[in-house]
Design a protein around this motif. Sequence first.
Motif, short mmCIF file in Angstrom:
data_model
loop_
_atom_site.label_atom_id
_atom_site.label_comp_id
_atom_site.label_asym_id
_atom_site.label_seq_id
_atom_site.Cartn_x
_atom_site.Cartn_y
_atom_site.Cartn_z
N SER A 1 0.81 -1.21 0.00
CA SER A 1 0.00 0.00 0.00
C SER A 1 0.84 1.26 0.00
O SER A 1 0.59 2.20 -0.76
CB SER A 1 -0.94 -0.01 1.21
OG SER A 1 -1.74 1.13 1.24
N THR A 2 1.86 1.30 0.86
CA THR A 2 2.65 2.53 0.99
C THR A 2 3.56 2.77 -0.21
O THR A 2 4.03 3.89 -0.41
CB THR A 2 3.51 2.48 2.27
OG1 THR A 2 4.35 1.32 2.25
CG2 THR A 2 2.62 2.41 3.50
N ASN A 3 3.80 1.73 -1.01
CA ASN A 3 4.56 1.89 -2.24
C ASN A 3 3.66 1.97 -3.47
O ASN A 3 4.16 2.04 -4.60
CB ASN A 3 5.54 0.72 -2.42
CG ASN A 3 6.76 0.86 -1.54
OD1 ASN A 3 7.70 1.58 -1.88
ND2 ASN A 3 6.76 0.18 -0.41
N ALA B 1 -0.25 -1.93 -5.47
CA ALA B 1 -1.41 -2.82 -5.51
C ALA B 1 -1.81 -3.21 -6.93
O ALA B 1 -2.36 -4.29 -7.16
CB ALA B 1 -2.60 -2.15 -4.81
N LEU B 2 -1.53 -2.33 -7.90
CA LEU B 2 -1.90 -2.62 -9.28
C LEU B 2 -0.69 -2.92 -10.15
O LEU B 2 -0.74 -2.77 -11.37
CB LEU B 2 -2.69 -1.43 -9.86
CG LEU B 2 -4.05 -1.18 -9.19
CD1 LEU B 2 -4.74 0.01 -9.83
CD2 LEU B 2 -4.94 -2.41 -9.27
N ALA C 1 9.41 -3.43 -12.10
CA ALA C 1 9.82 -4.75 -11.61
C ALA C 1 9.93 -4.76 -10.08
O ALA C 1 9.68 -5.78 -9.45
CB ALA C 1 11.16 -5.15 -12.24
N ALA C 2 10.30 -3.63 -9.49
CA ALA C 2 10.38 -3.54 -8.03
C ALA C 2 8.98 -3.57 -7.42
O ALA C 2 8.74 -4.26 -6.41
CB ALA C 2 11.11 -2.27 -7.63
N LEU C 3 8.04 -2.84 -8.00
CA LEU C 3 6.66 -2.86 -7.53
C LEU C 3 6.05 -4.24 -7.70
O LEU C 3 5.28 -4.71 -6.85
CB LEU C 3 5.83 -1.81 -8.28
CG LEU C 3 6.28 -0.36 -8.14
CD1 LEU C 3 5.42 0.55 -9.01
CD2 LEU C 3 6.23 0.09 -6.68
N THR C 4 6.41 -4.90 -8.79
CA THR C 4 5.91 -6.25 -9.04
C THR C 4 6.42 -7.22 -7.98
O THR C 4 5.68 -8.09 -7.51
CB THR C 4 6.35 -6.73 -10.44
OG1 THR C 4 5.90 -5.80 -11.42
CG2 THR C 4 5.79 -8.09 -10.74
N LEU D 1 -8.85 -7.29 -9.54
CA LEU D 1 -9.72 -7.40 -10.71
C LEU D 1 -10.56 -6.15 -10.94
O LEU D 1 -10.95 -5.86 -12.07
CB LEU D 1 -10.63 -8.63 -10.55
CG LEU D 1 -9.92 -9.98 -10.47
CD1 LEU D 1 -10.93 -11.10 -10.35
CD2 LEU D 1 -9.01 -10.20 -11.68
N LEU D 2 -10.85 -5.39 -9.87
CA LEU D 2 -11.68 -4.19 -9.99
C LEU D 2 -10.86 -2.91 -9.99
O LEU D 2 -11.40 -1.81 -9.86
CB LEU D 2 -12.71 -4.16 -8.87
CG LEU D 2 -13.69 -5.34 -8.81
CD1 LEU D 2 -14.61 -5.21 -7.61
CD2 LEU D 2 -14.50 -5.44 -10.10
N SER D 3 -9.53 -3.05 -10.08
CA SER D 3 -8.61 -1.89 -10.15
C SER D 3 -8.67 -1.02 -8.90
O SER D 3 -8.72 0.21 -8.96
CB SER D 3 -8.90 -1.04 -11.39
OG SER D 3 -8.71 -1.80 -12.56
#
Length: 327
Positions: free
Chosen positions: A193-195, A198-199, A239-242, A295-297
């Motif tokens: 969340s803080t980074n 989520a998407l 790639a870091a967020l992933t 799925l709902l963004s």
Amino acid sequence: MTFYRKLILAALVLTLCVVSLGAYVRLSDAGLGCPDWPGCYGALTPHHAADAINAELAMRPDGPVSHAKAWKEMVHRYFAGTLGMLVLLIFVLAWRGRRETNGGPGLPFLLLVLIVFQALLGMWTVTQMLKPLVVSAHLLGGMATLSLLLWLWLRERGQASHAYFASVDHLRRGAGLGLLLIVAQIALGGWVSTNYAALACTDFPLCQGVWVPAMDFEHGFTLHRDLGETASGDLLPLAALTAIHWSHRLMALLVSLVLGWLVVRLFRTPGYAGTAVVISILLLVQVSLGISNVLLSLPLAVAVAHNTGAALLLASLVWLNFKVRRR
């Protein structure tokens, strides 16, 4: 000590509200709605800071400051400040009636120290411009406050009969493991969340169309860095967020398997079927909310509910650990 117990229960409910409000503020990008602390542009309310907010809006219409965001941030601070006063009162009452409480003033004092540290984290959240490590620590501090208040309330209710706790030694390790995994998952969820990761994966169960996408764990899990940047100041790569998002998913699978195994053991233990049902429902709801976020963004209501669900699932494991460890 009836008033004392009621006060603890009030603080416990308020803590859940503060945790949910904190998630709402963070997820609606209102964390810098008032860029100073503890007031809003030095004023008690955003209403009294209207001129300063309007001046900021004139300079940066698309910036982090607006009247709505300022009110969101300040309402959260008002709730948190009220919680701090309640915890202070709990400690005072526990100290004055230390011979009448079930465990003395040690735990209330720990809560008071935690609340003071939470206030500092709240201030640093603003002054450090939403640095992920600070915001994540603030989230974990809120969850820790909820857990300690719940433990204190259960303790002050008095212990049940020995028959209720009979033959549960086999549950203690499982309950402890479940609690540790929930804490680890909340920490990972907070880091997501803080980074704003989520998407990073917008499909499920795959991530970017594959089971194991390209990931950068080094930059993703570097703690001391600014929001959206690497430690060297470069833009944080996808790639870091992933890596952050994918790790949260993997831990969710592990938590589900362990809690599923624990629920089966609870159903087989006399007197624990109700606890098993509660944990099962909360786990299913939490997993469903997590999948829905992808799925709902990331709808705001679903994302906030996911945070609240994490707090409730944590509370259920704290409750279970209290039951299997108190004699």
